[in-house]
Structures are given as structure tokens and as C-alpha cells.
Design a protein around this motif. Sequence first.
Motif, PDB file in Angstrom:
ATOM      1  N   SER A  17       0.916  -1.169   0.104  1.00 20.98           N
ATOM      2  CA  SER A  17      -0.039   0.209  -0.142  1.00 20.98           C
ATOM      3  C   SER A  17       0.774   1.273  -0.047  1.00 20.98           C
ATOM      4  O   SER A  17       0.549   2.117  -0.642  1.00 20.98           O
ATOM      5  N   PHE A  18       2.015   1.249   0.674  1.00 22.12           N
ATOM      6  CA  PHE A  18       2.857   2.302   0.784  1.00 22.12           C
ATOM      7  C   PHE A  18       3.455   2.648  -0.550  1.00 22.12           C
ATOM      8  O   PHE A  18       3.879   3.556  -1.018  1.00 22.12           O
ATOM      9  N   CYS A  19       4.219   1.516  -1.175  1.00 26.91           N
ATOM     10  CA  CYS A  19       4.562   1.606  -2.474  1.00 26.91           C
ATOM     11  C   CYS A  19       3.691   1.974  -3.510  1.00 26.91           C
ATOM     12  O   CYS A  19       3.884   3.132  -4.095  1.00 26.91           O
ATOM     13  N   ASP A  20       2.366   1.503  -3.373  1.00 26.49           N
ATOM     14  CA  ASP A  20       1.261   2.085  -4.245  1.00 26.49           C
ATOM     15  C   ASP A  20       1.092   3.538  -4.146  1.00 26.49           C
ATOM     16  O   ASP A  20       1.047   4.510  -5.100  1.00 26.49           O
ATOM     17  N   PHE A  21       1.096   3.842  -2.594  1.00 22.36           N
ATOM     18  CA  PHE A  21       0.688   5.467  -2.419  1.00 22.36           C
ATOM     19  C   PHE A  21       1.859   6.460  -3.321  1.00 22.36           C
ATOM     20  O   PHE A  21       1.660   7.078  -3.668  1.00 22.36           O
ATOM     21  N   LEU A  22       3.093   5.769  -2.729  1.00 22.99           N
ATOM     22  CA  LEU A  22       4.334   6.811  -3.176  1.00 22.99           C
ATOM     23  C   LEU A  22       4.191   6.679  -4.727  1.00 22.99           C
ATOM     24  O   LEU A  22       4.558   7.734  -5.262  1.00 22.99           O
ATOM     25  N   PHE A  23       4.048   5.705  -5.470  1.00 20.87           N
ATOM     26  CA  PHE A  23       4.134   5.629  -7.049  1.00 20.87           C
ATOM     27  C   PHE A  23       2.775   6.556  -7.375  1.00 20.87           C
ATOM     28  O   PHE A  23       3.228   7.387  -8.290  1.00 20.87           O
ATOM     29  N   LYS A  24       1.861   6.338  -6.792  1.00 21.21           N
ATOM     30  CA  LYS A  24       0.657   7.282  -7.366  1.00 21.21           C
ATOM     31  C   LYS A  24       0.865   8.824  -7.162  1.00 21.21           C
ATOM     32  O   LYS A  24       0.368   9.661  -8.074  1.00 21.21           O
ATOM     33  N   GLN A  25       1.710   9.059  -6.212  1.00 27.18           N
ATOM     34  CA  GLN A  25       2.027  10.575  -5.927  1.00 27.18           C
ATOM     35  C   GLN A  25       3.131  10.919  -6.582  1.00 27.18           C
ATOM     36  O   GLN A  25       3.430  12.018  -6.505  1.00 27.18           O
ATOM     37  N   GLY A  26       3.789  10.219  -7.353  1.00 32.10           N
ATOM     38  CA  GLY A  26       4.932  10.612  -8.384  1.00 32.10           C
ATOM     39  C   GLY A  26       6.069  10.588  -7.384  1.00 32.10           C
ATOM     40  O   GLY A  26       7.293  11.034  -8.040  1.00 32.10           O
ATOM     41  N   TYR A  27       6.521   9.785  -6.214  1.00 27.27           N
ATOM     42  CA  TYR A  27       7.541   9.749  -5.494  1.00 27.27           C
ATOM     43  C   TYR A  27       8.446   8.557  -5.838  1.00 27.27           C
ATOM     44  O   TYR A  27       8.286   7.588  -4.911  1.00 27.27           O
ATOM     45  N   TYR A  28       8.885   8.591  -6.908  1.00 26.59           N
ATOM     46  CA  TYR A  28       9.290   7.423  -7.493  1.00 26.59           C
ATOM     47  C   TYR A  28      10.713   6.858  -6.733  1.00 26.59           C
ATOM     48  O   TYR A  28      10.792   5.791  -6.629  1.00 26.59           O
ATOM     49  N   GLU A  29      11.536   7.748  -6.403  1.00 22.34           N
ATOM     50  CA  GLU A  29      12.703   7.564  -5.718  1.00 22.34           C
ATOM     51  C   GLU A  29      12.564   6.910  -4.487  1.00 22.34           C
ATOM     52  O   GLU A  29      13.093   5.831  -4.020  1.00 22.34           O
ATOM     53  N   ARG A  30      11.576   7.585  -3.822  1.00 17.84           N
ATOM     54  CA  ARG A  30      11.298   6.863  -2.455  1.00 17.84           C
ATOM     55  C   ARG A  30      10.276   5.551  -2.642  1.00 17.84           C
ATOM     56  O   ARG A  30      10.734   4.676  -1.826  1.00 17.84           O
ATOM     57  N   CYS A  31       9.449   5.606  -3.845  1.00 12.78           N
ATOM     58  CA  CYS A  31       8.994   3.945  -4.014  1.00 12.78           C
ATOM     59  C   CYS A  31      10.032   3.008  -4.398  1.00 12.78           C
ATOM     60  O   CYS A  31      10.025   1.835  -3.719  1.00 12.78           O
ATOM     61  N   LEU A  32      11.012   3.441  -5.056  1.00 15.10           N
ATOM     62  CA  LEU A  32      12.127   2.436  -5.116  1.00 15.10           C
ATOM     63  C   LEU A  32      12.834   1.981  -4.037  1.00 15.10           C
ATOM     64  O   LEU A  32      13.205   0.598  -3.612  1.00 15.10           O
ATOM     65  N   GLN A  33      13.308   3.160  -3.252  1.00 18.58           N
ATOM     66  CA  GLN A  33      13.695   2.932  -1.943  1.00 18.58           C
ATOM     67  C   GLN A  33      12.834   1.828  -0.835  1.00 18.58           C
ATOM     68  O   GLN A  33      13.656   0.908  -0.479  1.00 18.58           O
ATOM     69  N   ASN A  34      11.842   1.897  -1.056  1.00 25.27           N
ATOM     70  CA  ASN A  34      10.677   1.158  -0.278  1.00 25.27           C
ATOM     71  C   ASN A  34      10.726  -0.224  -0.818  1.00 25.27           C
ATOM     72  O   ASN A  34      10.833  -1.145   0.002  1.00 25.27           O
ATOM     73  N   ALA A  35      10.786  -0.227  -1.896  1.00 25.26           N
ATOM     74  CA  ALA A  35      10.534  -1.815  -2.588  1.00 25.26           C
ATOM     75  C   ALA A  35      11.943  -2.316  -2.399  1.00 25.26           C
ATOM     76  O   ALA A  35      11.784  -3.683  -1.896  1.00 25.26           O
ATOM     77  N   PHE A  36      12.992  -1.629  -2.637  1.00 17.84           N
ATOM     78  CA  PHE A  36      14.397  -2.294  -2.462  1.00 17.84           C
ATOM     79  C   PHE A  36      14.521  -2.879  -0.926  1.00 17.84           C
ATOM     80  O   PHE A  36      14.845  -3.760  -0.638  1.00 17.84           O
ATOM     81  N   GLN A  37      14.057  -2.071  -0.042  1.00 17.58           N
ATOM     82  CA  GLN A  37      14.337  -2.358   1.370  1.00 17.58           C
ATOM     83  C   GLN A  37      13.217  -3.711   1.715  1.00 17.58           C
ATOM     84  O   GLN A  37      13.762  -4.520   2.486  1.00 17.58           O
ATOM     85  N   ALA A  38      12.210  -3.960   1.156  1.00 18.78           N
ATOM     86  CA  ALA A  38      11.233  -4.809   1.135  1.00 18.78           C
ATOM     87  C   ALA A  38      11.975  -6.279   0.380  1.00 18.78           C
ATOM     88  O   ALA A  38      11.908  -7.320   1.076  1.00 18.78           O
ATOM     89  N   LEU A  39      12.427  -5.944  -0.811  1.00 20.56           N
ATOM     90  CA  LEU A  39      13.301  -6.943  -1.431  1.00 20.56           C
ATOM     91  C   LEU A  39      14.339  -7.840  -0.657  1.00 20.56           C
ATOM     92  O   LEU A  39      14.706  -8.922  -0.344  1.00 20.56           O
ATOM     93  N   TYR A  40      15.124  -6.851   0.130  1.00 16.35           N
ATOM     94  CA  TYR A  40      16.322  -7.048   0.918  1.00 16.35           C
ATOM     95  C   TYR A  40      15.817  -7.822   2.013  1.00 16.35           C
ATOM     96  O   TYR A  40      16.427  -8.811   2.604  1.00 16.35           O
ATOM     97  N   LYS A  41      14.754  -7.320   2.749  1.00 19.74           N
ATOM     98  CA  LYS A  41      14.312  -8.155   3.893  1.00 19.74           C
ATOM     99  C   LYS A  41      13.628  -9.324   3.737  1.00 19.74           C
ATOM    100  O   LYS A  41      13.717 -10.322   4.591  1.00 19.74           O
ATOM    101  N   PHE A  42      12.979  -9.486   2.677  1.00 24.45           N
ATOM    102  CA  PHE A  42      12.213 -10.567   2.190  1.00 24.45           C
ATOM    103  C   PHE A  42      12.583 -11.109   0.766  1.00 24.45           C
ATOM    104  O   PHE A  42      11.328 -11.220   0.039  1.00 24.45           O
TER     105      PHE A  42
END
Length: 160
Positions: A17-42
Motif C-alpha cells: 500500500s505504501f509503495c502504491d501510494f508513493l508511486f501514485k503520488q509521483g515519489y518514484y525514488e522513495r517508492c524504489l527505496q521502499n521496494a528495495f528495502q522490502a526485497l532485501y528483508k524478504f
Amino acid sequence: MGSSGGLSSSSESTGLSFCDFLFKQGYYERCLQNAFQALYKFPDDDVVSVLYYYIGRCYEEMVNYRLANTYFQKVIKKEPRDSQSYKAAFYRSVYVKLMMDDVDGVLKITDSSKSDPYLLTFRGYSYLKKKKWDEARTSFISAQSYFSHPHYDKLITPCH
């Protein structure tokens, strides 16, 4: 999505949901950071393909088509051909190839498709880039017949 790798459904839902929110708001760098953190953890979780897709879309929006395609290809390799995830990543991959001016690659990918309106549309745009007007027109007319929807008819039909 289930959780084979240990990410709880609550964490999974919140993270996506947070990734989706960041993406829809145009915060692509923050969305990338969030997604990569999730990939690293899981890294082995069922949600990995969704994260790869978000990463690809972020790179696409940032006009980094090569990296976008890299992540769409990861989804394509991971998901079954009949899944929505596969289809979405496949179409995005063809689109970014078109944006990278890999017109011959797009024509090769779309060559065997005679009834997929999206691929026929990509094919039409590829022909436009090659200035092959008749082939482009034929592809768009074919796509229009398969879309068979008034919304698309208005978009494709020329104004008189």
C-alpha cells in the motif's frame, strides 16, 4: 498474496500500500527505496514479483527504460504465462522497448500476434517510427477490430 517467505500479510499489505501510494503520488525514488528495502528483508516472499513490477514502473516513469525492462523481465521469468502479473510485465516490457527505439525488437515480438489488440497497437507504433504508413494503418485497424469498444473506437478512428 500468500506468504511463503515469512512476510506477514499485514506487513505485506502495508508495504505494498505504501509503495502504491508513493508511486501514485509521483515519489518514484522513495517508492524504489521502499521496494528495495522490502526485497532485501524478504527476498523469497510471494510479493517479490509485485515489488519488481513497482520497481520497473518507477524506472519507466523516471525514463530509465533499460532498468525498467530489467525488472519487467524478472517478473516475466518468475510468473506463469497466464497470470495477470506476467501479462502486465510483458506489455510494459514491449512498451519500454518501443520507448528505447528498439523498433525491430518490438516488431519481432509482435510478429506472431494476429489477435492481441495491445500487441497490434505496439506494432502499429513501430511501423509509424519506421515511416511505414500502410503497415501502421493496417495494424491500428486490426487492433481496433479486436478492442471492439466505443472508447477505443473514438481514440483510433480519425476525425473527419
